[in-house]
Design an enzyme around this catalytic site. Structure first.
Site, PDB file in Angstrom:
ATOM      1  N   ARG A   1     125.777  67.692  -0.724  1.00 56.99           N
ATOM      2  CA  ARG A   1     125.023  67.371  -2.012  1.00 56.99           C
ATOM      3  C   ARG A   1     123.776  66.914  -2.072  1.00 56.99           C
ATOM      4  O   ARG A   1     122.661  67.051  -2.932  1.00 56.99           O
ATOM      5  CB  ARG A   1     125.987  66.487  -2.911  1.00 56.99           C
ATOM      6  CG  ARG A   1     125.554  65.935  -4.140  1.00 56.99           C
ATOM      7  CD  ARG A   1     126.701  64.736  -4.599  1.00 56.99           C
ATOM      8  NE  ARG A   1     128.019  64.969  -4.220  1.00 56.99           N
ATOM      9  CZ  ARG A   1     128.884  65.622  -5.179  1.00 56.99           C
ATOM     10  NH1 ARG A   1     128.860  66.117  -6.150  1.00 56.99           N
ATOM     11  NH2 ARG A   1     130.164  65.709  -4.563  1.00 56.99           N
TER      12      ARG A   1
ATOM     13  N   TYR B   1     136.297  67.375 -12.617  1.00 58.71           N
ATOM     14  CA  TYR B   1     136.354  65.914 -12.105  1.00 58.71           C
ATOM     15  C   TYR B   1     135.802  64.955 -13.441  1.00 58.71           C
ATOM     16  O   TYR B   1     135.334  63.708 -13.078  1.00 58.71           O
ATOM     17  CB  TYR B   1     135.462  65.420 -11.026  1.00 58.71           C
ATOM     18  CG  TYR B   1     135.432  66.579  -9.898  1.00 58.71           C
ATOM     19  CD1 TYR B   1     136.558  66.801  -9.176  1.00 58.71           C
ATOM     20  CD2 TYR B   1     134.162  67.173  -9.495  1.00 58.71           C
ATOM     21  CE1 TYR B   1     136.377  67.863  -7.926  1.00 58.71           C
ATOM     22  CE2 TYR B   1     134.021  68.147  -8.642  1.00 58.71           C
ATOM     23  CZ  TYR B   1     134.967  68.474  -7.868  1.00 58.71           C
ATOM     24  OH  TYR B   1     134.917  69.254  -6.795  1.00 58.71           O
TER      25      TYR B   1
ATOM     26  N   CYS C   1     136.797  80.627 -23.165  1.00 58.83           N
ATOM     27  CA  CYS C   1     137.923  80.150 -23.998  1.00 58.83           C
ATOM     28  C   CYS C   1     138.807  78.989 -23.442  1.00 58.83           C
ATOM     29  O   CYS C   1     140.188  79.244 -23.170  1.00 58.83           O
ATOM     30  CB  CYS C   1     138.986  81.525 -24.125  1.00 58.83           C
ATOM     31  SG  CYS C   1     137.831  83.024 -24.915  1.00 58.83           S
TER      32      CYS C   1
HETATM   33  C1  LIG Z   1     132.271  68.657   1.821  1.00 63.00           C
HETATM   34  C2  LIG Z   1     132.031  68.399   3.245  1.00 63.00           C
HETATM   35  C3  LIG Z   1     130.531  67.954   3.670  1.00 63.00           C
HETATM   36  C4  LIG Z   1     129.654  67.653   2.450  1.00 63.00           C
HETATM   37  O1  LIG Z   1     129.690  66.815   1.750  1.00 63.00           O
HETATM   38  P1  LIG Z   1     128.745  66.419   0.473  1.00 63.00           P
HETATM   39  O2  LIG Z   1     129.498  65.290  -0.288  1.00 63.00           O
HETATM   40  O3  LIG Z   1     128.443  67.482  -0.121  1.00 63.00           O
HETATM   41  O4  LIG Z   1     127.832  65.544   1.439  1.00 63.00           O
HETATM   42  C5  LIG Z   1     130.495  67.455   4.855  1.00 63.00           C
HETATM   43  N1  LIG Z   1     131.239  67.659   5.816  1.00 63.00           N
HETATM   44  C6  LIG Z   1     132.530  68.104   5.460  1.00 63.00           C
HETATM   45  C7  LIG Z   1     133.627  68.428   6.528  1.00 63.00           C
HETATM   46  C8  LIG Z   1     132.847  68.532   4.215  1.00 63.00           C
HETATM   47  O5  LIG Z   1     134.192  69.059   4.156  1.00 63.00           O
END
Ligand SMILES: *Cc1c(COP(=O)(O)O)cnc(C)c1O
Length: 438
Positions: A294, A338, A365
Site C-alpha cells: 500500500r 472495511y 445493485c
Molecule cells: C499484504 C502483505 C504485504 C503488504 O501489505 P501492505 O499493507 O500493502 O503494506 C506484505 N507482506 C505480506 C506477506 C502480505 O500478505
C-alpha cells in the site's frame, strides 16, 4: 494534516485537476471513466524512499508486495528503483517474470501454494519461498530435490500478540490461517524439520502483522517477540535465523487528518527494537527485510468518475443527497468491505457554491455500494461533472470485479504531461469471450 493526493496534483485556472501534468478531463475523454490515474513519479519516489530508509538501517531487502497492485509497468518501475517483488500466487509470479524481474529479486508467499506454483518459482530461481504449512515443507523440499537445487526458505511465524493492545495487531492473533504458531511450538518444529532436509536452506523467519498501521509500536512488539523466539531457537536447537522479514502493513493517509509515520522514522525505530532485543538475548542482529505494498502505490493512484445522477432522499433527520458515479464496488470494494474512508473532490472544474454533505455511491445493485459515505461536495454538482477519489492506487484495481458485468477500468500512468496505458480498460468482448454461448 497529511497530503492525500499525489505530489503532482494541481488545479489550473479553471479549477480542473491535473495529475502528473495530465488534465483529468482529457484523460477521461481519451480513456473513459471510471479511470485510475497512476502517478509514475510518485510510485518511483516512494520506492526510493523505502529503499533509502532500509539502507540507512542496514536492511538489505525491500520487496514490493505485488498484491496491492500489479502490472508489468509497476513491476519494472519499482524494480528499477531497487526493490524486489513479493508475489503470492502463480499469476503474480507470471506477471513479475513477464516484466523481466529476475528470480533472485522475488519472494514467493501464500498459505496454499500449488505444486505447479512451487515448481515454477523454483525453476525461476526465486530468492526465498516463505513456507506456511508442514505439507508445504515437504512439497518445496521435493520440488527442489527434483530440480537439483537447494531452495532458500523463510518460515512464516505467528507471534500471538494480545488483541487488546492495539486494534491493528488484532490480525496477529493465533486463530487465523497464516503461519506457524510460536506459542504452540509449531514454528520451532517446522524449522527443525527444514534444517534436516538437504534440498532446503533455512534462512530465517517472516512475520506480517497486519495492514494500514500508523505507528511503530506494533512492529516493535512483533520484532521483540520474534527476536526472543529466534534467540531461544539458537540456544536450544543451535539453529541461527540469519534473516528477519517483517512484512508490510505501513499505513498511508486516506483523509487529511490521517497521520502515518514517515518511513525513515519507522525503519529506524523498528531496527532499534530489533537491535536492542538481540543485545538483551545475546544473538547477532539478523538481516532485516520489509514488504511494503500500500505504502508504495496507494497515494500515487486517483480514481476519476463521472457523475450520472444526483438524488435527494428523505431520511429520519432531513434530506440526504446521493451522488451516483459510473463505477463503485467493482472498482473499489474497500468501503463496502472495511468501511474504508476516502477523500473525494469535484475534479473537472472549480465551484463557488456552498459545500453540501453528500453520499457518493456507485452503479451496482447493492445498497452497500458506497464509494464515500460522507463527503463534502459543492452543492451545484451535476451529472457530467468528474469526481476524483484520492489514494486508490492500492487494493482497488487489484480487488476489482466484473460485478453486474461492469468492465474493469483502465489504469493509466501519468508523468510529465504524458500518459501510458498500464492496464487497458476491459471490454464487453473480453467478458463475452469467457462465455461459450448457446
Ligand atoms: C499484504 C502483505 C504485504 C503488504 O501489505 P501492505 O499493507 O500493502 O503494506 C506484505 N507482506 C505480506 C506477506 C502480505 O500478505
Amino acid at each position: 494534516m497529511s497530503q492525500v493526493w499525489p505530489p503532482s496534483a494541481q488545479r489550473d485556472a479553471s479549477g480542473a485537476l491535473s495529475i502528473g501534468g495530465v488534465d483529468v478531463r482529457d484523460a477521461a475523454s481519451e480513456f473513459g471513466t471510471p479511470l485510475f490515474l497512476l502517478d509514475e513519479a510518485a510510485v518511483r519516489e516512494r520506492a526510493r524512499a523505502y529503499r533509502h530508509a532500509a539502507s540507512e538501517v542496514g536492511a538489505s531487502s525491500v520487496y514490493y508486495a505485488a498484491k496491492a497492485f500489479l502490472a508489468t509497468a509497476i513491476a519494472r518501475w519499482v524494480h528499477e528503483e531497487g526493490l524486489g517483488l513479493d508475489v503470492a500466487t502463480g499469476g503474480e509470479l507470471a506477471v513479475a517474470l513477464r516484466a523481466g524481474i529476475p528470480g533472485r529479486d522475488l519472494v514467493l508467499h501464500g498459505n496454499n501454494k500449488s505444486m505447479s506454483e512451487i515448481e515454477t518459482a523454483i525453476a525461476a530461481g526465486v530468492a526465498r519461498i516463505v513456507v506456511d504449512s508442514f505439507e508445504e515443507i515437504v512439497r518445496v523440499a521435493d520440488a527442489a530435490a527434483r530440480a537439483g537445487v537447494v531452495q532458500p526458505v523463510l518460515v512464516r511465524v505467528t507471534i500471538g500478540v494480545k488483541a487488546h493492545t492495539h486494534e491493528f495487531i488484532a490480525t496477529a492473533h493465533e486463530d487465523q490461517k497464516f503461519g506457524f504458531s510460536v506459542a504452540t511450538g509449531a514454528a520451532a518444529e517446522a524449522i527443525g524439520r527444514i534444517v534436516r532436509l538437504p534440498s532446503l536452506e533455512f534462512r530465517g523467519v517472516h512475520s506480517h502483522i497486519g495492514s494500514q498501521i500508523f505507528d511503530a509500536a506494533g512492529f516493535e512488539e512483533a520484532a521483540t517477540r520474534i527476536v526472543a523466539f529466534i534467540a531461544a531457537l539458537e540456544r536450544e536447537a543451535g539453529i541461527t535465523s540469519r534473516e528477519l522479514d517483517l512484512g508490510g502493513g505501513m499505513g498511508i493517509a486516506y483523509l487529511i487528518d490521517d497521520d502515518p509515520l514517515e518511513i525513515d522514522v519507522l525503519a529506524e525505530q523498528v531496527a532499534q527494537a530489533v537491535a536492542q532485543e538481540c543485545a538483551v538475548q545475546g544473538i547477532a542482529v539478523p538481516d532485516l527485510a520489509f514488504e511494503p505494498g500500500r505504502a508504495i502505490v496507494g497515494q500515487a493512484g486517483v480514481t476519476v468518475y463521472e457523475v450520472g445522477t444526483v438524488k435527494q432522499v428523505q431520511t429520519d433527520d432531513g434530506i440526504r443527497t446521493y451522488v451516483a458515479v459510473d463505477g463503485g464496488m467493482s472498482d473499489n470494494i474497500r468501503t463496502a468491505l472495511y468501511d474504508a474512508e476516502y477523500t473525494v473532490e469535484l475534479a473537472s472544474r472549480s465551484s463557488a457554491a456552498e459545500p453540501m454533505l453528500v453520499r457518493v455511491v456507485g452503479k451496482h445493485c447493492e445498497t452497500g455500494d458506497i464509494v464515500v459515505r460522507d463527503a463534502w461536495l459543492p452543492s451545484d454538482v451535476v451529472p457530467g461533472d468528474l469526481l476524483a477519489v484520492a489514494a486508490t492506487g492500492a487494493y482497488c484495481r487489484s480487488l476489482a470485479s466484473n460485478y453486474n458485468y461492469v468492465p474493469r477500468p483502465a489504469v493509466v500512468g501519468v508523468r510529465d504531461g504524458r500518459t501510458s496505458v498500464v492496464l487497458r480498460r476491459e471490454t464487453l468482448e473480453d467478458m463475452m469471450q469467457l462465455d461459450p454461448g448457446a
